[in-house]
Design a protein around this motif. Structure first.
Motif, PDB file in Angstrom:
ATOM      1  N   GLN A   8       0.830  -1.205   0.000  1.00 41.63           N
ATOM      2  CA  GLN A   8       0.000   0.000   0.000  1.00 41.63           C
ATOM      3  C   GLN A   8       0.866   1.256   0.000  1.00 41.63           C
ATOM      4  O   GLN A   8       0.563   2.234  -0.690  1.00 41.63           O
ATOM      5  CB  GLN A   8      -0.965  -0.003   1.185  1.00 41.63           C
ATOM      6  CG  GLN A   8      -1.997  -1.118   1.134  1.00 41.63           C
ATOM      7  CD  GLN A   8      -2.783  -1.135  -0.165  1.00 41.63           C
ATOM      8  OE1 GLN A   8      -3.349  -0.124  -0.568  1.00 41.63           O
ATOM      9  NE2 GLN A   8      -2.807  -2.295  -0.833  1.00 41.63           N
ATOM     10  N   ALA A   9       1.966   1.241   0.736  1.00 41.45           N
ATOM     11  CA  ALA A   9       2.883   2.390   0.760  1.00 41.45           C
ATOM     12  C   ALA A   9       3.516   2.605  -0.611  1.00 41.45           C
ATOM     13  O   ALA A   9       3.671   3.749  -1.067  1.00 41.45           O
ATOM     14  CB  ALA A   9       3.958   2.194   1.830  1.00 41.45           C
ATOM     15  N   VAL A  10       3.884   1.523  -1.290  1.00 43.50           N
ATOM     16  CA  VAL A  10       4.476   1.643  -2.623  1.00 43.50           C
ATOM     17  C   VAL A  10       3.435   2.174  -3.610  1.00 43.50           C
ATOM     18  O   VAL A  10       3.736   3.081  -4.402  1.00 43.50           O
ATOM     19  CB  VAL A  10       5.061   0.294  -3.104  1.00 43.50           C
ATOM     20  CG1 VAL A  10       5.535   0.387  -4.552  1.00 43.50           C
ATOM     21  CG2 VAL A  10       6.203  -0.155  -2.198  1.00 43.50           C
ATOM     22  N   GLU A  11       2.227   1.642  -3.568  1.00 45.91           N
ATOM     23  CA  GLU A  11       1.169   2.126  -4.455  1.00 45.91           C
ATOM     24  C   GLU A  11       0.949   3.629  -4.262  1.00 45.91           C
ATOM     25  O   GLU A  11       0.864   4.379  -5.235  1.00 45.91           O
ATOM     26  CB  GLU A  11      -0.147   1.381  -4.188  1.00 45.91           C
ATOM     27  CG  GLU A  11      -0.145  -0.061  -4.627  1.00 45.91           C
ATOM     28  CD  GLU A  11      -1.454  -0.779  -4.312  1.00 45.91           C
ATOM     29  OE1 GLU A  11      -2.482  -0.097  -4.071  1.00 45.91           O
ATOM     30  OE2 GLU A  11      -1.461  -2.019  -4.313  1.00 45.91           O
ATOM     31  N   ARG A  12       0.865   4.048  -3.025  1.00 41.19           N
ATOM     32  CA  ARG A  12       0.646   5.466  -2.704  1.00 41.19           C
ATOM     33  C   ARG A  12       1.805   6.324  -3.252  1.00 41.19           C
ATOM     34  O   ARG A  12       1.578   7.367  -3.864  1.00 41.19           O
ATOM     35  CB  ARG A  12       0.517   5.640  -1.186  1.00 41.19           C
ATOM     36  CG  ARG A  12       0.062   7.016  -0.762  1.00 41.19           C
ATOM     37  CD  ARG A  12      -0.227   7.077   0.742  1.00 41.19           C
ATOM     38  NE  ARG A  12      -1.397   6.266   1.084  1.00 41.19           N
ATOM     39  CZ  ARG A  12      -1.356   5.068   1.687  1.00 41.19           C
ATOM     40  NH1 ARG A  12      -0.209   4.549   2.052  1.00 41.19           N
ATOM     41  NH2 ARG A  12      -2.475   4.418   1.933  1.00 41.19           N
ATOM     42  N   ALA A  13       3.039   5.870  -3.065  1.00 42.07           N
ATOM     43  CA  ALA A  13       4.201   6.621  -3.559  1.00 42.07           C
ATOM     44  C   ALA A  13       4.197   6.716  -5.083  1.00 42.07           C
ATOM     45  O   ALA A  13       4.514   7.771  -5.650  1.00 42.07           O
ATOM     46  CB  ALA A  13       5.498   5.971  -3.072  1.00 42.07           C
ATOM     47  N   LEU A  14       3.834   5.622  -5.763  1.00 46.82           N
ATOM     48  CA  LEU A  14       3.804   5.642  -7.228  1.00 46.82           C
ATOM     49  C   LEU A  14       2.812   6.676  -7.750  1.00 46.82           C
ATOM     50  O   LEU A  14       3.096   7.377  -8.723  1.00 46.82           O
ATOM     51  CB  LEU A  14       3.460   4.251  -7.777  1.00 46.82           C
ATOM     52  CG  LEU A  14       4.536   3.184  -7.637  1.00 46.82           C
ATOM     53  CD1 LEU A  14       3.972   1.808  -7.978  1.00 46.82           C
ATOM     54  CD2 LEU A  14       5.758   3.501  -8.485  1.00 46.82           C
ATOM     55  N   VAL A  15       1.670   6.776  -7.105  1.00 43.86           N
ATOM     56  CA  VAL A  15       0.632   7.706  -7.558  1.00 43.86           C
ATOM     57  C   VAL A  15       0.921   9.131  -7.079  1.00 43.86           C
ATOM     58  O   VAL A  15       0.951  10.073  -7.872  1.00 43.86           O
ATOM     59  CB  VAL A  15      -0.765   7.233  -7.087  1.00 43.86           C
ATOM     60  CG1 VAL A  15      -1.828   8.287  -7.399  1.00 43.86           C
ATOM     61  CG2 VAL A  15      -1.121   5.901  -7.740  1.00 43.86           C
ATOM     62  N   GLU A  16       1.142   9.288  -5.792  1.00 45.59           N
ATOM     63  CA  GLU A  16       1.250  10.631  -5.216  1.00 45.59           C
ATOM     64  C   GLU A  16       2.598  11.301  -5.434  1.00 45.59           C
ATOM     65  O   GLU A  16       2.666  12.518  -5.543  1.00 45.59           O
ATOM     66  CB  GLU A  16       0.945  10.573  -3.715  1.00 45.59           C
ATOM     67  CG  GLU A  16      -0.490  10.181  -3.422  1.00 45.59           C
ATOM     68  CD  GLU A  16      -0.797  10.078  -1.943  1.00 45.59           C
ATOM     69  OE1 GLU A  16       0.058  10.439  -1.102  1.00 45.59           O
ATOM     70  OE2 GLU A  16      -1.915   9.621  -1.609  1.00 45.59           O
ATOM     71  N   GLU A  17       3.667  10.513  -5.502  1.00 44.20           N
ATOM     72  CA  GLU A  17       5.007  11.101  -5.638  1.00 44.20           C
ATOM     73  C   GLU A  17       5.614  10.909  -7.022  1.00 44.20           C
ATOM     74  O   GLU A  17       6.415  11.731  -7.457  1.00 44.20           O
ATOM     75  CB  GLU A  17       5.943  10.517  -4.580  1.00 44.20           C
ATOM     76  CG  GLU A  17       5.493  10.804  -3.162  1.00 44.20           C
ATOM     77  CD  GLU A  17       6.252   9.993  -2.124  1.00 44.20           C
ATOM     78  OE1 GLU A  17       7.377   9.549  -2.408  1.00 44.20           O
ATOM     79  OE2 GLU A  17       5.691   9.807  -1.023  1.00 44.20           O
ATOM     80  N   LYS A  18       5.263   9.825  -7.689  1.00 44.77           N
ATOM     81  CA  LYS A  18       5.899   9.505  -8.965  1.00 44.77           C
ATOM     82  C   LYS A  18       5.039   9.824 -10.178  1.00 44.77           C
ATOM     83  O   LYS A  18       5.470   9.679 -11.308  1.00 44.77           O
ATOM     84  CB  LYS A  18       6.321   8.025  -8.994  1.00 44.77           C
ATOM     85  CG  LYS A  18       7.337   7.669  -7.915  1.00 44.77           C
ATOM     86  CD  LYS A  18       8.621   8.466  -8.093  1.00 44.77           C
ATOM     87  CE  LYS A  18       9.635   8.176  -7.014  1.00 44.77           C
ATOM     88  NZ  LYS A  18      10.894   8.889  -7.253  1.00 44.77           N
TER      89      LYS A  18
END
Length: 183
Positions: A29-39
């Motif tokens: 979930q943390a990786v998914e969030r980073a991909l969308v929100e940060e990447k």
């Protein structure tokens, strides 16, 4: 026969589906969030729990891949989400990128949601470390413009399938073992 243990359920960041919060799910979930929100990836650029099936050493094997990141219609990166040592996940992440499609997915990564190891899937060389090293959506487009599609010869593909199956079959506490469809 023992009843399944009840699990807390959470909403998957990308799919919005209710999934059990077991194993490395919080990390994914943390990786998914980073991909969308940060990447800058769209949720539609990210396949969660993508099915993979093949025959290796004469035996059928089916599983799921934690995350596959696309740039347009082109697969760009596979990500193995794990708890614990990421170094031990390199081989599994690279093998996944080599067997998932007809052509090798250019990048592979292992992440615990806090950091990541990023690999060139063709050479298996580590090319980055840390969540900040995960290529963003724009960089993915640029990389795919110049990436030469590579594939593996039959015997090497068979070996990579066996490697994937060996590592994947040792994964424990993953929801797909309870037939829920998440990994």
């Amino acid at each position: 026969m023992q009843a399944d243990k009840p699990y807390d359920m959470i909403k998957d960041y990308v799919t919005g589906e209710s999934i059990p919060d077991i194993g490395a799910e919080a990390n994914r979930q943390a990786v998914e969030r980073a991909l969308v929100e940060e990447k800058g990836y769209s949720p539609s650029d990210i396949a969660v729990g993508m099915p993979v099936s093949f025959v290796a050493a004469g035996r059928e094997y089916s599983s799921e891949v934690d995350l596959v990141v696309f740039s347009g219609k082109h697969p760009f990166m596979v990500i193995k989400c794990a708890a614990g040592s990421l170094d031990s996940r390199k081989t599994e992440a690279v093998a996944t990128a080599r067997i998932l499609f007809d052509k090798i997915v250019p990048y592979s990564a292992a992440s615990d949601g806090q950091t990541a190891l990023i690999f060139d899937s063709v050479t298996a060389n580590q090319i980055g470390e840390g969540m900040e090293a995960l290529p963003d959506a724009q960089k993915a487009k640029e990389i795919l413009k110049t990436a030469e599609p590579a594939s593996l010869p039959g015997k090497r593909l068979e070996k990579e399938r066996i490697i994937f199956r060996s590592y994947d079959s040792m994964n424990v506490n993953v929801a797909r073992r309870q037939n829920t469809g998440a990994c």
